[in-house]
Each structure stands twice: as C-alpha cells, then as structure tokens.
Design a protein around this motif. Sequence first.
Motif, PDB file in Angstrom:
ATOM      1  N   TYR A  84       5.367  26.990 -22.038  1.00  0.00           N
ATOM      2  CA  TYR A  84       4.857  28.349 -21.916  1.00  0.00           C
ATOM      3  C   TYR A  84       4.642  28.985 -23.279  1.00  0.00           C
ATOM      4  CZ  TYR A  84       5.028  28.653 -16.904  1.00  0.00           C
ATOM      5  OH  TYR A  84       4.757  28.460 -15.582  1.00  0.00           O
ATOM      6  N   GLY A  85       3.530  29.700 -23.380  1.00  0.00           N
ATOM      7  CA  GLY A  85       3.219  30.445 -24.592  1.00  0.00           C
ATOM      8  C   GLY A  85       3.837  31.831 -24.528  1.00  0.00           C
ATOM      9  N   SER A  86       3.416  32.683 -25.436  1.00  0.00           N
ATOM     10  CA  SER A  86       4.038  34.002 -25.561  1.00  0.00           C
ATOM     11  C   SER A  86       3.360  35.088 -24.730  1.00  0.00           C
ATOM     12  CB  SER A  86       4.048  34.414 -27.032  1.00  0.00           C
ATOM     13  OG  SER A  86       2.715  34.483 -27.507  1.00  0.00           O
ATOM     14  N   VAL A  87       2.242  34.799 -24.081  1.00  0.00           N
ATOM     15  CA  VAL A  87       1.497  35.830 -23.358  1.00  0.00           C
ATOM     16  C   VAL A  87       1.758  35.682 -21.859  1.00  0.00           C
ATOM     17  CG1 VAL A  87      -0.755  36.895 -23.000  1.00  0.00           C
ATOM     18  CG2 VAL A  87      -0.255  35.783 -25.174  1.00  0.00           C
ATOM     19  N   LYS A  88       2.738  36.424 -21.390  1.00  0.00           N
ATOM     20  CA  LYS A  88       3.108  36.350 -19.971  1.00  0.00           C
ATOM     21  C   LYS A  88       2.151  37.184 -19.120  1.00  0.00           C
ATOM     22  CE  LYS A  88       8.021  35.501 -20.704  1.00  0.00           C
ATOM     23  NZ  LYS A  88       7.811  34.154 -21.005  1.00  0.00           N
ATOM     24  N   PHE A  89       1.912  36.700 -17.910  1.00  0.00           N
ATOM     25  CA  PHE A  89       1.018  37.375 -16.965  1.00  0.00           C
ATOM     26  C   PHE A  89       1.414  38.837 -16.790  1.00  0.00           C
ATOM     27  CE2 PHE A  89      -0.021  38.403 -12.456  1.00  0.00           C
ATOM     28  CZ  PHE A  89      -1.392  38.373 -12.578  1.00  0.00           C
ATOM     29  N   ARG A  90       0.429  39.721 -16.930  1.00  0.00           N
ATOM     30  CA  ARG A  90       0.536  41.171 -16.760  1.00  0.00           C
ATOM     31  C   ARG A  90       1.349  41.874 -17.842  1.00  0.00           C
ATOM     32  NH1 ARG A  90       2.030  42.885 -10.929  1.00  0.00           N
ATOM     33  NH2 ARG A  90       1.794  44.865 -11.970  1.00  0.00           N
ATOM     34  N   SER A  91       1.748  41.186 -18.892  1.00  0.00           N
ATOM     35  CA  SER A  91       2.457  41.833 -20.000  1.00  0.00           C
ATOM     36  C   SER A  91       1.465  42.647 -20.825  1.00  0.00           C
ATOM     37  CB  SER A  91       3.119  40.779 -20.890  1.00  0.00           C
ATOM     38  OG  SER A  91       2.109  40.019 -21.582  1.00  0.00           O
ATOM     39  N   ASP A  92       1.981  43.430 -21.762  1.00  0.00           N
ATOM     40  CA  ASP A  92       1.094  44.198 -22.649  1.00  0.00           C
ATOM     41  C   ASP A  92       0.164  43.274 -23.429  1.00  0.00           C
ATOM     42  OD1 ASP A  92       2.181  46.593 -21.797  1.00  0.00           O
ATOM     43  OD2 ASP A  92       3.531  46.807 -23.520  1.00  0.00           O
ATOM     44  N   LEU A  93       0.691  42.138 -23.906  1.00  0.00           N
ATOM     45  CA  LEU A  93      -0.151  41.176 -24.636  1.00  0.00           C
ATOM     46  C   LEU A  93      -1.249  40.620 -23.729  1.00  0.00           C
ATOM     47  CD1 LEU A  93       2.449  39.149 -26.737  1.00  0.00           C
ATOM     48  CD2 LEU A  93       0.741  40.772 -27.588  1.00  0.00           C
ATOM     49  N   TRP A  94      -0.905  40.373 -22.465  1.00  0.00           N
ATOM     50  CA  TRP A  94      -1.890  39.871 -21.509  1.00  0.00           C
ATOM     51  C   TRP A  94      -2.985  40.908 -21.280  1.00  0.00           C
ATOM     52  CZ3 TRP A  94      -3.677  41.045 -16.583  1.00  0.00           C
ATOM     53  CH2 TRP A  94      -4.340  40.007 -15.894  1.00  0.00           C
TER      54      TRP A  94
END
Length: 127
Positions: A84-94
């Motif tokens: 898994y990378g650092s951009v989780k589903f529905r996160s601010d980064l996403w």
Amino acid sequence: MLRTFLITLLLATGSAAAALANDIPDSLELQFQSPPDSSKPKVYWYWINGNISAEGIVKDLEAMHEAGIGGAYIGDIGEQAGKYGSVKFRSDLWQEAIHTALRKASELGLEIGMFNSPGWSQSGGPW
C-alpha cells in the motif's frame, strides 16, 4: 430540346454524385485518423493500493491524450497482496489527487468518470 435538357441534367447529376462518392472515402479516412471527441475510446484507469502521485496522474493523462484516448474511469482498487502507498481512499491526499486528475483532464479535453465505490466490481469495498 427536352431531350438535351434531360441528358444535361443526368450528366450534371451523375458528376455531382460521383464527386460526392469520391469525397466519402476521404471523409471517412480523415474521421478515422482524427475522430471526433464523441468517438474516442475511454479506458479504465486503476489506482491500485494508494500508489498514486500528482506527477504520475499528470503523466498518465498526457499519455492518454497523446494516444487519442477520450477519457478514463477512475477505479480505486485495494489489492490485499500488494504494497500500500500513502494515498488512502477518501483521504485528504486522495481528494487532492482527484482534483489534480479533474483539472488536468479538463485542460486536455478528456472526460473523467469514477467508480461509485472502491473495488473491482464498482459495488463493493472492504465492508
């Protein structure tokens, strides 16, 4: 006189029809080489395990545009076996990644669609 008129009319009509017939293949060939936006193919664009970046998104969209693709459907996919990378589903980064994709696609004239939930089937997630 009527006979001469009819012969002239037939010749003119035949010439016009022949000219139109000759234009059709050229037109089809041109449309095939440069299809209208409504005819361009669209692709599934899988974002797997949060391994996305703004730079990668821009490069992907530019490559799609250059290849003549008309748009993409973003599918957020979580593979249990993958890293898994650092951009989780529905996160601010996403959310920022989605905005980047939409802005760049708009600049390039590409359509973007999205799966209605995470997962391969567009109807299921970790629940």
